[in-house]
Motif scaffolding. Structure first.
Motif, PDB file in Angstrom:
ATOM      1  N   GLU A 280       0.834  -1.203   0.000  1.00 45.31           N
ATOM      2  CA  GLU A 280       0.000   0.000   0.000  1.00 45.31           C
ATOM      3  C   GLU A 280       0.875   1.261   0.000  1.00 45.31           C
ATOM      4  O   GLU A 280       0.582   2.230  -0.705  1.00 45.31           O
ATOM      5  N   ASP A 376      -7.333   1.418   9.105  1.00 43.24           N
ATOM      6  CA  ASP A 376      -7.945   2.056   7.937  1.00 43.24           C
ATOM      7  C   ASP A 376      -6.930   2.444   6.876  1.00 43.24           C
ATOM      8  O   ASP A 376      -7.290   3.088   5.883  1.00 43.24           O
ATOM      9  N   THR A 378      -4.949   2.524   3.714  1.00 47.77           N
ATOM     10  CA  THR A 378      -4.958   2.006   2.347  1.00 47.77           C
ATOM     11  C   THR A 378      -4.116   2.935   1.479  1.00 47.77           C
ATOM     12  O   THR A 378      -3.804   4.075   1.876  1.00 47.77           O
ATOM     13  N   ARG A 381      -6.098   6.212   0.805  1.00 47.33           N
ATOM     14  CA  ARG A 381      -6.134   7.143   1.939  1.00 47.33           C
ATOM     15  C   ARG A 381      -4.768   7.775   2.168  1.00 47.33           C
ATOM     16  O   ARG A 381      -4.664   8.973   2.462  1.00 47.33           O
TER      17      ARG A 381
END
Length: 426
Positions: A280, A376, A378, A381
Motif C-alpha cells: 500500500e 484504515d 490504504t 487514503r
C-alpha cells in the motif's frame, strides 16, 4: 549524588532519558540509565552509564504475546488493554527484582509511567509512617500529557478532544484507573514483600500529584492546562547532545541523488500484515511520483529496491527527518517530537495508546492531515493524506513550528528543575 533513570519501555521511552542524563552529568551528578537489555545501543556513546534490565523488549514484540497485543491495538482498545496487562504481568517478577536492586544503590530516582508505581512502593516509608514522604527523592518523567484534565487538547485520552468539558476529566480519570491496573503488577509484588497494603486508585493519584513531575513535551505542541497539578512542570522536548549522528552511506547516497523523499516508518509498532502495508505504501508513493524511504522497524516493512524507493533499517531521526519532504509515522511521542523539530509536514497512522492524540495535535496545528487509524490504512487514503502534507501551506506551517520548538532547551530546563528539587531535599 547518584541518580538512577528508569527507562522501561520502547526506544521512545529511553532516548529522552539519555538526553536528561547527559545534562544532569554536566551539572555534576553521576547518572545511570536502566532499560531493557536489548536497548543498550540507544544509550551507547552518550556518556551515561547503562544498567541493563534482565529481559529484552524488542524480541518479545516481534513474536508471541507482545506482538498479539499490538496487533489487537489496531482493532479495539479493550483488547489492547487486556493483552498489555498480560505482557506487564509476565515481566513483573523480573522488573520488581531489577528495580529493587537498582533503587537500593541510588541516591535519587527518575521513573517513567511504567515504573512509577513500583518505585513508589519501594520508596514508601513503611506502614507506621503512613503516607509520609518517600525515603529518597523521586521524580516522575512522562512524554505525553496523561493527567486527568477537562482540556481536550492537553490530555492524551479525551472523549471530546477539541472541547473543554468535565466529560474529558471524567473519561481521562477512568483511563488512569485502567493504566494503573495495567502497570501495577510489579508494584503489587513489592508492597506484598514489604507488608504494605495494595494501593487504591485514590492513593495512586495522590502519590502522583505530590511527586515532582516533568512533562517533556513542547508547550508549542501540548498547551498548558489550568487543571494540571501544581507538582507538574512542563519543559520542551529532551534531545541528546549528539542527536545528529551520521547516516548510512547508502542512505546518504540515495538522499543526494534526487528530491527530498517521503519517510515511512512505524517504529516499535508491529503490524499483522507487513507485506500488505508495504504494498500500500509503495503504491501510494508511485501514484504521486515521489521518492520514498521505508524503515523496516518492528512492523517488518519490506520494499523492493527500485528507482526512487529505498528500504532501510534504523536511522537517526534528527539527521534524516530534516532532509525529507514528509514523515509518515505511527505517532509515538519521540517520533512526533523529532518530526516537529525537523520542521517538516507529517502523516500520522496511530496504532495504540497516546498515538491518536499526537495525530490529532499535528492536524490541529496544521502540519498534518487528519490521522489515519492503522486499521484504515490504504494506498488511496495515504495518497490523499500525502497530497495535503505536500502542500505549500503544510510545509510553511511545519517549518515555523519547527523553528519555535528548536529554540527550546527542554533537557536543560529539566536538569535544572531536578537539580533544584534535589538541592531543596538535601
Amino acid at each position: 549524588m547518584r541518580i538512577l533513570l528508569l527507562g522501561m519501555g520502547s526506544r521512545g521511552d529511553v532516548q529522552p532519558l539519555v538526553a536528561l542524563g547527559q545534562r544532569l552529568g554536566r551539572v555534576g551528578y553521576t547518572v545511570s540509565l536502566a532499560a531493557p537489555a536489548d536497548l543498550g545501543h540507544v544509550v551507547a556513546g552518550s556518556g551515561v552509564d547503562f544498567e541493563p534490565l534482565s529481559f529484552d523488549l524488542e524480541a518479545p514484540l516481534r513474536e508471541g504475546l507482545g506482538r498479539d497485543s499490538l496487533r489487537g491495538s489496531a482493532r479495539t482498545q479493550v483488547r489492547e488493554a487486556r493483552l498489555m496487562r498480560q505482557v506487564m504481568a509476565g515481566t513483573a517478577d523480573a522488573l520488581a527484582a531489577d528495580v529493587s536492586r537498582l533503587v537500593a544503590t541510588a541516591d535519587a530516582v527518575v521513573s517513567g509511567a511504567l515504573t512509577f508505581d513500583v518505585v513508589d512502593a519501594l520508596l514508601a516509608p513503611g506502614r507506621a509512617a503512613g503516607n509520609g514522604p518517600p525515603t529518597k527523592p523521586h521524580v516522575y518523567a512522562v512524554f505525553a500529557p496523561v493527567w486527568p484534565s477537562a482540556h481536550g487538547d492537553s490530555v492524551a485520552l479525551a472523549l471530546r478532544p477539541r472541547a473543554t468539558t468535565v466529560v474529558n476529566r471524567a473519561w481521562s480519570s477512568l483511563a488512569g484507573r485502567v493504566a494503573l491496573d495495567l502497570f501495577r503488577p510489579a508494584g503489587d509484588l513489592v508492597r506484598a514483600r514489604k507488608g504494605l497494603p495494595r494501593r487504591r486508585f485514590r492513593h495512586y493519584t495522590a502519590a502522583a500529584e505530590r511527586t515532582p513531575t516533568l512533562l517533556a513535551a513542547s508547550p508549542s505542541v501540548v498547551p498548558h492546562a489550568a487543571d494540571w497539578p501544581p507538582a507538574l512542570r512542563q519543559t520542551g522536548y529532551w534531545v541528546r547532545d549528539d542527536a545528529g549522528a551520521a547516516l548510512d552511506p547508502v542512505l546518504e547516497e540515495f538522499l543526494a541523488a534526487g528530491d527530498a523523499p517521503v519517510f515511512v516508518g512505524f517504529g516499535s509498532m508491529p503490524t499483522p500484515d507487513p507485506a500488505g502495508v508495504s504494498r500500500e505504501v509503495a503504491s501510494a508513493l508511485a501514484r504521486l511520483g515521489v521518492r520514498g524511504v521505508v524503515s523496516e522497524g518492528l512492523a517488518g516493512l519490506r520494499v523492493d529496491r527500485a528507482p526512487g524507493l529505498l528500504g532501510i533499517g534504523s536511522a537517526p531521526h534528527e539527521s534524516l527527518f530534516p532532509r525529507c519532504a514528509v514523515v509518515v509515522h505511527h505517532g509515538g511521542a519521540g517520533t512526533t517530537a523529532a518530526a516537529v523539530r525537523a520542521g517538516v509536514p507529517q502523516v500520522v497512522v496511530p496504532h495504540a495508546a497516546d498515538q491518536p492524540y499526537w495525530g490529532r495535535r499535528m492536524a490541529d496545528l496544521g502540519v498534518a492531515p487528519p490521522p489515519i487509524a492503522r486499521k484504515d490504512l490504504t494506498a488511496a487514503r495515504l495518497q490523499r493524506a500525502l497530497e495535503v502534507a505536500l502542500s505549500p501551506g503544510a510545509r510553511e506551517t511545519a517549518y515555523a513550528l519547527g523553528e519555535r520548538v528548536r529554540a527550546e532547551d527542554g533537557a536543560g530546563d529539566a536538569a535544572r528543575l531536578v537539580d533544584a528539587y534535589l538541592t531543596r531535599w538535601a
